[in-house]
Structures are given as C-alpha cells and as structure tokens.
Design a protein around this motif. Structure first.
Motif, PDB file in Angstrom:
ATOM      1  N   ASP A  73       0.988  -1.141  -0.112  1.00 37.54           N
ATOM      2  CA  ASP A  73       0.046  -0.009   0.098  1.00 37.54           C
ATOM      3  C   ASP A  73       0.784   1.186   0.068  1.00 37.54           C
ATOM      4  N   GLY A  74       1.885   1.155  -0.734  1.00 37.15           N
ATOM      5  CA  GLY A  74       2.815   2.324  -0.792  1.00 37.15           C
ATOM      6  C   GLY A  74       3.658   2.754   0.658  1.00 37.15           C
ATOM      7  N   VAL A  75       3.698   1.773   1.526  1.00 36.22           N
ATOM      8  CA  VAL A  75       4.503   1.914   2.764  1.00 36.22           C
ATOM      9  C   VAL A  75       5.831   1.294   2.598  1.00 36.22           C
ATOM     10  N   VAL A 138      10.083   0.456  15.794  1.00 38.49           N
ATOM     11  CA  VAL A 138       9.011   1.006  14.768  1.00 38.49           C
ATOM     12  C   VAL A 138       8.757   2.652  14.835  1.00 38.49           C
ATOM     13  N   LEU A 139       8.783   3.402  15.942  1.00 36.76           N
ATOM     14  CA  LEU A 139       8.530   4.581  16.018  1.00 36.76           C
ATOM     15  C   LEU A 139       9.786   5.407  15.248  1.00 36.76           C
ATOM     16  N   ALA A 140      11.026   4.786  15.506  1.00 38.64           N
ATOM     17  CA  ALA A 140      12.092   5.521  14.928  1.00 38.64           C
ATOM     18  C   ALA A 140      12.196   5.397  13.210  1.00 38.64           C
ATOM     19  N   LEU A 141      11.689   4.218  12.833  1.00 39.09           N
ATOM     20  CA  LEU A 141      11.639   4.029  11.400  1.00 39.09           C
ATOM     21  C   LEU A 141      10.432   4.911  10.941  1.00 39.09           C
ATOM     22  N   LEU A 142       9.203   4.819  11.588  1.00 44.26           N
ATOM     23  CA  LEU A 142       8.157   5.713  11.233  1.00 44.26           C
ATOM     24  C   LEU A 142       8.449   7.240  11.137  1.00 44.26           C
ATOM     25  N   TRP A 144      11.420   8.502  10.590  1.00 45.59           N
ATOM     26  CA  TRP A 144      12.276   8.633   9.480  1.00 45.59           C
ATOM     27  C   TRP A 144      11.642   8.783   8.413  1.00 45.59           C
ATOM     28  N   TYR A 145      10.878   7.900   7.961  1.00 51.19           N
ATOM     29  CA  TYR A 145      10.036   7.900   6.789  1.00 51.19           C
ATOM     30  C   TYR A 145       9.082   8.957   6.640  1.00 51.19           C
ATOM     31  N   ALA A 146       8.341   9.216   7.914  1.00 49.54           N
ATOM     32  CA  ALA A 146       7.636  10.385   7.657  1.00 49.54           C
ATOM     33  C   ALA A 146       8.276  11.741   7.423  1.00 49.54           C
ATOM     34  N   LEU A 147       9.404  12.057   7.979  1.00 51.89           N
ATOM     35  CA  LEU A 147      10.176  12.989   7.715  1.00 51.89           C
ATOM     36  C   LEU A 147      10.739  13.407   6.184  1.00 51.89           C
ATOM     37  N   HIS A 148      10.701  12.112   5.367  1.00 50.11           N
ATOM     38  CA  HIS A 148      11.079  11.967   4.155  1.00 50.11           C
ATOM     39  C   HIS A 148       9.860  11.935   3.180  1.00 50.11           C
ATOM     40  N   GLY A 149       8.844  12.112   3.722  1.00 44.97           N
ATOM     41  CA  GLY A 149       7.455  12.081   3.047  1.00 44.97           C
ATOM     42  C   GLY A 149       7.037  10.743   2.599  1.00 44.97           C
ATOM     43  N   MET A 150       7.622   9.642   2.996  1.00 43.90           N
ATOM     44  CA  MET A 150       7.284   8.276   2.362  1.00 43.90           C
ATOM     45  C   MET A 150       6.152   7.485   3.105  1.00 43.90           C
ATOM     46  N   VAL A 151       5.707   8.502   4.174  1.00 45.49           N
ATOM     47  CA  VAL A 151       4.356   7.732   4.781  1.00 45.49           C
ATOM     48  C   VAL A 151       3.784   8.696   5.540  1.00 45.49           C
ATOM     49  N   THR A 152       2.458   8.591   5.645  1.00 50.23           N
ATOM     50  CA  THR A 152       1.824   9.704   6.230  1.00 50.23           C
ATOM     51  C   THR A 152       0.757   9.043   7.319  1.00 50.23           C
ATOM     52  N   PRO A 153       1.180   9.155   8.479  1.00 52.38           N
ATOM     53  CA  PRO A 153       0.511   8.512   9.636  1.00 52.38           C
ATOM     54  C   PRO A 153      -0.894   9.232  10.063  1.00 52.38           C
ATOM     55  N   ALA A 154      -1.980   8.803  10.264  1.00 51.95           N
ATOM     56  CA  ALA A 154      -3.203   9.541  10.813  1.00 51.95           C
ATOM     57  C   ALA A 154      -3.024   9.798  12.257  1.00 51.95           C
ATOM     58  N   ILE A 236      -3.993   3.878  12.125  1.00 53.05           N
ATOM     59  CA  ILE A 236      -3.563   4.656  12.714  1.00 53.05           C
ATOM     60  C   ILE A 236      -1.872   4.963  12.785  1.00 53.05           C
ATOM     61  N   LEU A 237      -1.118   3.992  12.454  1.00 48.68           N
ATOM     62  CA  LEU A 237       0.063   3.929  12.575  1.00 48.68           C
ATOM     63  C   LEU A 237       0.892   4.600  11.094  1.00 48.68           C
ATOM     64  N   LEU A 238       0.392   3.964   9.914  1.00 49.40           N
ATOM     65  CA  LEU A 238       0.676   4.338   8.801  1.00 49.40           C
ATOM     66  C   LEU A 238      -0.073   4.878   7.842  1.00 49.40           C
TER      67      LEU A 238
END
Length: 277
Positions: A73-75, A138-142, A144-154, A236-238
């Motif tokens: 799903d793009g994650v 998991v949060l560290a990875l989340l 990192w990817y969120a800062l690079h715009g690769m995932v958008t958590p709710a 919620i997470l991803l």
C-alpha cells in the motif's frame, strides 16, 4: 454424622476484580518474572526483542516483498513488515502463553492460593512490555520515513492505539484461557496451538495488505476478527488500511464472547483442574 463441606463461593461470571486489585503486587511480580525468564542466561538479553523481529522482517522483505512481489500500500517494506510483526507477535504471544496457564503452573496452583486470573493478566502485561520495546524501533522508522514524506500517519487517530492493544490483549487472553482449560483433559490441543497460530497468521493481513485480496477473498479475511484490528492499527500508524464498521463491530462481539466464555470456563476448571493435570 456431621461433615464440613468447603467449596468456592465464586459465581461463574465473577471476575473478582477487587481481589485481583488486592494482589496487584503479585501481578507485577509475575509480570517481571515472565519478562525476565525468557532472556535469562542469554548473551544479548532483551536485545533479542529487537534483533529477532528485525531479522524476521528482513526475511519478509526478501520473501514477500522482492520474490512474491506483494504490495505494501505504498508503505516502505521494512516499516510495513516490522510494524505488522510487532502487533501480531503481541497477540500471538498472548494466546500461546495463556494456552499453557494451567499446565505450566500446576505445581504452583496446587500449593498456594491466589486469584488464578493473576497469571493470564501477567502474561498479557509482560507481552505488552515486549511490544513497547519493539515499538521504539517502529517509531524510529516511522518518524524517519515520515520526515522524508514516504508515509503519512493518521496522527489524529493515535489515541485509538491503546484501545486496539487492549482489545487484542483481551481477545488473546480469552482464546488462550479457553485452550488452557481444555488442555487440562485433552493434551493434544497444546500441540496444535503453534500450528493453529501459524494458520491464523496467514489468514490475517500481516505480511500482505488487505487491498491485495480480491472481493471474495476479502470477505473471507474479514470474518477473521483480528483482520479489522490490523487494518485499524495500520490506519493509525501508517495512514493506510481499509476501515469498515461491520468488521470492527464483529471483532468487538467476538472479543466479548471469547472473554466471557473464557471467564466461565476458567472459573469452572480452576476448581478441579489439579485432579486432572
């Protein structure tokens, strides 16, 4: 002739929460014991809580991501598999450990009194601690990817995450306690627990997204009460996942049903299990 008859006054659906609260220090003692005993006499100790799921997730990336070409799903694949493995390990461990409640603690139960529900609760809490440690990575990875715009958590739905964990813990404890009660007479069931959890894993969208299934298969997967919770967890997470009210309601109905059934069977078996174990 006169005789004295001693029996439990506990009603079938009596949770004895007041008594359980009085023994809260014992709950914490067993929680720490359950957490520590798994990593005693090991070189890396609790670091295995990170190493083991990380290696498993990397294997998932190779097998399901690169070889089987399953989407996420793009994650990012590592985040998708690691987060899924963490939540499934929590639920699976709750079931597996509680499935051995009576057989593993028969010696202790036969010699001292304390509310027997202390053991299942302590297993869930120790598994929750393990999940919390894995969530750090998991949060560290989340982030990192969120800062690079690769995932958008709710972010707005994050307060629902504890509710998901509570429901999974209660469901796992209920299923595990039912199996544990039955294994006091039918030991074969304990052998089938690991096999059954493996089948349950692949019947749950943990290593693949629900969106990868066609309409017919999706309906079958949504019968699984854990599927809706995994999808809510991913939302919620991803920021992905398919949320439908009916499967979530069914998941809650199933959770309450197995919890009540587990309490009923547990309270009945605990009075006489020592004669059959």
């Amino acid at each position: 002739m006169q005789h004295i008859h001693i029996s439990a006054k506990q009603r079938p659906f009596d949770l004895c929460l007041g008594e359980l609260w009085q023994y809260r220090s014992l709950v914490w003692l067993f929680t720490r014991r359950s957490f520590k005993v798994s990593y005693m006499q090991t070189i890396l100790g609790p670091l295995w809580l990170i190493i083991n799921p990380l290696l498993t997730s990397l294997a998932y990336v190779v097998l399901f991501g690169n070889i089987a070409k399953l989407g996420t799903d793009g994650v990012p694949q590592l985040l998708f598999y690691f987060s899924g493995h963490a939540i499934w390990s929590f639920f699976s461990s709750c079931v597996s450990k509680n499935a051995a409640t009576f057989t593993s603690n028969a010696y202790l139960f036969g010699r001292v009194y304390f509310p027997r529900l202390v053991m299942p609760v302590s297993y869930v809490l120790s598994d929750l601690i393990r999940y919390g440690i894995q969530m750090l990575l998991v949060l560290a990875l989340l982030f990192w990817y969120a800062l690079h715009g690769m995932v958008t958590p709710a972010w707005g739905a994050w307060p629902l995450l504890p509710l998901v964990l509570v429901q999974l813990g209660v469901m796992g404890m209920g299923v595990g306690v039912i199996v544990s009660s039955l294994t006091t007479k039918y030991r074969d069931l304990s052998i089938l627990v690991d096999f059954g959890m493996t089948l349950w894993l692949y019947a749950t969208p943990v290593v693949y997204p629900l969106s990868a299934a066609d309409v017919g298969l999706r309906r079958l997967l949504l019968i699984n009460p854990v599927t809706a919770l995994i999808e809510l967890y991913r939302h919620i997470l991803l920021g992905v996942g398919q949320l439908e009210p009916a499967p979530l309601i069914w998941s809650w109905v199933f959770t309450l049903a197995v919890a009540l059934a587990g309490i009923l069977i547990f309270n009945r078996i605990e009075r006489t299990f020592i004669d059959t174990v």
